[in-house]
Design an enzyme around this catalytic site. Structure first.
Site, PDB file in Angstrom:
ATOM      1  N   TYR A 113       0.797  -0.971   0.094  1.00 28.06           N
ATOM      2  CA  TYR A 113      -0.054  -0.028  -0.002  1.00 28.06           C
ATOM      3  C   TYR A 113       0.841   1.092   0.008  1.00 28.06           C
ATOM      4  O   TYR A 113       1.735   1.248   0.800  1.00 28.06           O
ATOM      5  CB  TYR A 113      -1.009   0.139   1.344  1.00 28.06           C
ATOM      6  CG  TYR A 113      -1.592  -1.179   1.793  1.00 28.06           C
ATOM      7  CD1 TYR A 113      -2.313  -1.953   0.630  1.00 28.06           C
ATOM      8  CD2 TYR A 113      -1.814  -1.551   2.958  1.00 28.06           C
ATOM      9  CE1 TYR A 113      -3.047  -3.156   0.970  1.00 28.06           C
ATOM     10  CE2 TYR A 113      -2.337  -2.799   3.232  1.00 28.06           C
ATOM     11  CZ  TYR A 113      -2.919  -3.590   2.312  1.00 28.06           C
ATOM     12  OH  TYR A 113      -3.798  -4.448   2.695  1.00 28.06           O
ATOM     13  N   CYS A 116       1.259   2.829   3.348  1.00 31.51           N
ATOM     14  CA  CYS A 116       1.649   2.073   4.612  1.00 31.51           C
ATOM     15  C   CYS A 116       3.219   2.441   4.799  1.00 31.51           C
ATOM     16  O   CYS A 116       4.131   2.528   4.071  1.00 31.51           O
ATOM     17  CB  CYS A 116       1.675   0.563   4.140  1.00 31.51           C
ATOM     18  SG  CYS A 116       2.714  -0.577   5.053  1.00 31.51           S
ATOM     19  N   PHE A 118       5.338   0.843   6.517  1.00 31.01           N
ATOM     20  CA  PHE A 118       6.345  -0.109   6.410  1.00 31.01           C
ATOM     21  C   PHE A 118       6.823  -0.407   5.039  1.00 31.01           C
ATOM     22  O   PHE A 118       7.819  -0.655   4.816  1.00 31.01           O
ATOM     23  CB  PHE A 118       5.627  -1.364   7.152  1.00 31.01           C
ATOM     24  CG  PHE A 118       5.428  -1.568   8.550  1.00 31.01           C
ATOM     25  CD1 PHE A 118       6.359  -1.527   9.756  1.00 31.01           C
ATOM     26  CD2 PHE A 118       4.130  -1.419   8.921  1.00 31.01           C
ATOM     27  CE1 PHE A 118       6.020  -1.296  10.665  1.00 31.01           C
ATOM     28  CE2 PHE A 118       3.853  -1.237  10.332  1.00 31.01           C
ATOM     29  CZ  PHE A 118       4.863  -1.215  11.312  1.00 31.01           C
ATOM     30  N   CYS A 119       5.781  -0.257   4.349  1.00 27.88           N
ATOM     31  CA  CYS A 119       6.055  -0.320   2.884  1.00 27.88           C
ATOM     32  C   CYS A 119       7.287   0.672   2.328  1.00 27.88           C
ATOM     33  O   CYS A 119       8.052   0.786   1.610  1.00 27.88           O
ATOM     34  CB  CYS A 119       4.904  -0.172   2.042  1.00 27.88           C
ATOM     35  SG  CYS A 119       3.642  -1.713   2.241  1.00 27.88           S
TER      36      CYS A 119
END
Length: 383
Positions: A113, A116, A118-119
Site C-alpha cells: 500500500y 503504509c 512499513f512499505c
C-alpha cells in the site's frame, strides 16, 4: 491500521462493491518484471544513404557557401555522435561498477500500500541503493493481488531468479537485502536462512509471526569491521530500527486522524494514492475517515499518548535528532544507515498532511529530513 479498518468495514458493502469491481486473474501472469541491471541500450544506424546525401550536399551546395555549410553540418554531426558515444560509455561503465552488487538475473516485485509506513521503509531502502523494482499496488479491502500468498500483510517482496523467494516483514526484507549486498558469496536463498520465522503470542493474546535477527545485518567479523568501524554503531542502528517499528510508527495514525477534518484529508490522500475504484473509493473516504477518527482515540489510549498527540510526535522526532547529534549528518555518520532509512520511511507517509507540516515547523527534524531526501534521490547507497 487504516487498511485493517477497511477490511473490517468491507462486508457491509462488499456485495455492492463487487458489482463495480472486476475480478483480477493471477497476479504473476500480468505483472511485468524489471531486470536489476537496468534497461538495455537500443543500437541504431541510419545507414550509408543518409551519409551519402550529406556528402553530396556538401559537394554541390553552391560554391563556397555550400561547402562551408556542409562542413559545419558534418562537424556538428560529429560532435553530436561524440557526445552520444561519451554518454553511452559513461552510463555503461556506471552499470558495470554497480552490477557486481546484485545478480543481474534477479527481479524484484514489491506488493504494497503506498501509504503504509512499513512499505515506505522498503521503498526508501530500494531507492537509496538504486535497486530497480516493480510495484504492485494492493487493494486494501479485497487484497486480490496477494491471494496467492498465505501471508496476508504487506509489504511482500518477491525475488525471482534461479529460484523465487518471498520475503515478508519490512525489517526482514531490508536486513536480508543489505546482508546479501555486502556478502556476495551467498545467494538470496542462503541469506534468508539467517532470519527464521516463528510463532509467538502478543500482549493481546493473539498468535503472530515473528522473525529472529530481523534488525541485524548478518556479517562475519571482517565485514563487520568494514561496515561498522565504530563498535557502537551496529547496536545503535539496531536500537533505532526497532524504535521506529515499536514506537514511532504507532504515532502516525493518532496524528493523521487527530480531528475529523484531518481524518478526511488523510483518507482523501489514501484513496487518491491507493488502488480504489470510483465507488469503493468514495465509500472508503467517508466511512473510513469516520472509523479511523474513532479508532485513533482508542490508539491514543492504548499507547498511553497525551491528549495532544502532536506533543508525543514532536518529542519522538526531537529525540531522534538529538541521538544523531550535531557532529553527524545522519545516524550512520556521513551517509545514512538502515536506521536513517527506517525513520525517514515512516515519517514520509505523512507528507502533504497537516501533521507533517506541523512536525516540520515545531521540531528540529527538517535539515536531517532534507538531507535524507537528497541522499535517496541521488541513490548514494549504490557505492
Amino acid at each position: 491500521m487504516a487498511a485493517a479498518c477497511m477490511r473490517t468495514l468491507a462486508p457491509v458493502n462488499r456485495r455492492f462493491l463487487q458489482i463495480h469491481s472486476g475480478r483480477i486473474g493471477a497476479v504473476a501472469d500480468r505483472v511485468p518484471r524489471v531486470s536489476l541491471q537496468g534497461t538495455g541500450w537500443a543500437h541504431w544506424t541510419n545507414g550509408s544513404g543518409f551519409r551519402s546525401k550529406i556528402l553530396s550536399a556538401a559537394r554541390t551546395g553552391g560554391g563556397g557557401r555550400g561547402r562551408i555549410a556542409g562542413c559545419v553540418f558534418l562537424m556538428g554531426s560529429g560532435l553530436g555522435i561524440y557526445q552520444a558515444m561519451k554518454f553511452y560509455f559513461q552510463h555503461h561503465r556506471a552499470e558495470e561498477d554497480f552490477s557486481h552488487m546484485f545478480d543481474t538475473e534477479l527481479k524484484l516485485t514489491l506488493y504494497q500500500y503506498k501509504t503504509c509506513p512499513f512499505c515506505s521503509k522498503v521503498r526508501a531502502f530500494l531507492d537509496y541503493h538504486g535497486l530497480p523494482y516493480e510495484i504492485v499496488e494492493v487493494n486494501p479491502v479485497f487484497r486480490q493481488e496477494i491471494e496467492w500468498s498465505t501471508y496476508r500483510k504487506v509489504p511482500i517482496l518477491v525475488i525471482d531468479g534461479t529460484e523465487s523467494v518471498q520475503l515478508n516483514d519490512s525489517s526482514v526484507i531490508i536486513s536480508t537485502l543489505k546482508t546479501y549486498l555486502i556478502n556476495k558469496d551467498k545467494s538470496i536463498q542462503q541469506t534468508v536462512i539467517y532470519y527464521p520465522e516463528y510463532k509467538t503470542t502478543n500482549a493481546r493474546g493473539k498468535e503472530v509471526t515473528e522473525y529472529s535477527n530481523k534488525y541485524w545485518v548478518m556479517l562475519n567479523e571482517i565485514e563487520i569491521e568494514d561496515v561498522y568501524p565504530c563498535k557502537t554503531t551496529r547496536r545503535e542502528e539496531v536500537k533505532w530500527r526497532q524504535w521506529a517499528d515499536d514506537w514511532l510508527v504507532h504515532l502516525i495514525s493518532p496524528n493523521v486522524y487527530r480531528t475529523p477534518t484531518e481524518a478526511l484529508a488523510s483518507f482523501d490522500y489514501i484513496v487518491r494514492e491507493g488502488k480504489f475504484g470510483p465507488v469503493d473509493g468514495v465509500f472508503a473516504k467517508y466511512v473510513g475517515a469516520a472509523a479511523m477518527y474513532v479508532i485513533s482515540k482508542w490508539l491514543k489510549f492504548r499507547h498511553g499518548l497525551q491528549d495532544d498527540v502532536r506533543q508525543d510526535l514532536y518529542r519522538a522526532v526531537n529525540e531522534w535528532v538529538s541521538a544523531i547529534g550535531r557532529k553527524r549528518k545522519f545516524m550512520g555518520g556521513q551517509e545514512p544507515n538502515l536506521a536513517d532509512l527506517a525513520v525517514y520511511g515512516v515519517l514520509r507517509v505523512m507528507e502533504g498532511l497537516k501533521a507533517f507540516d506541523d512536525m516540520m515547523e515545531n521540531t528540529r527534524v527538517k535539515n536531517w529530513y532534507k538531507r535524507m531526501e537528497r541522499a535517496i534521490q541521488e541513490q548514494r547507497g549504490q557505492s
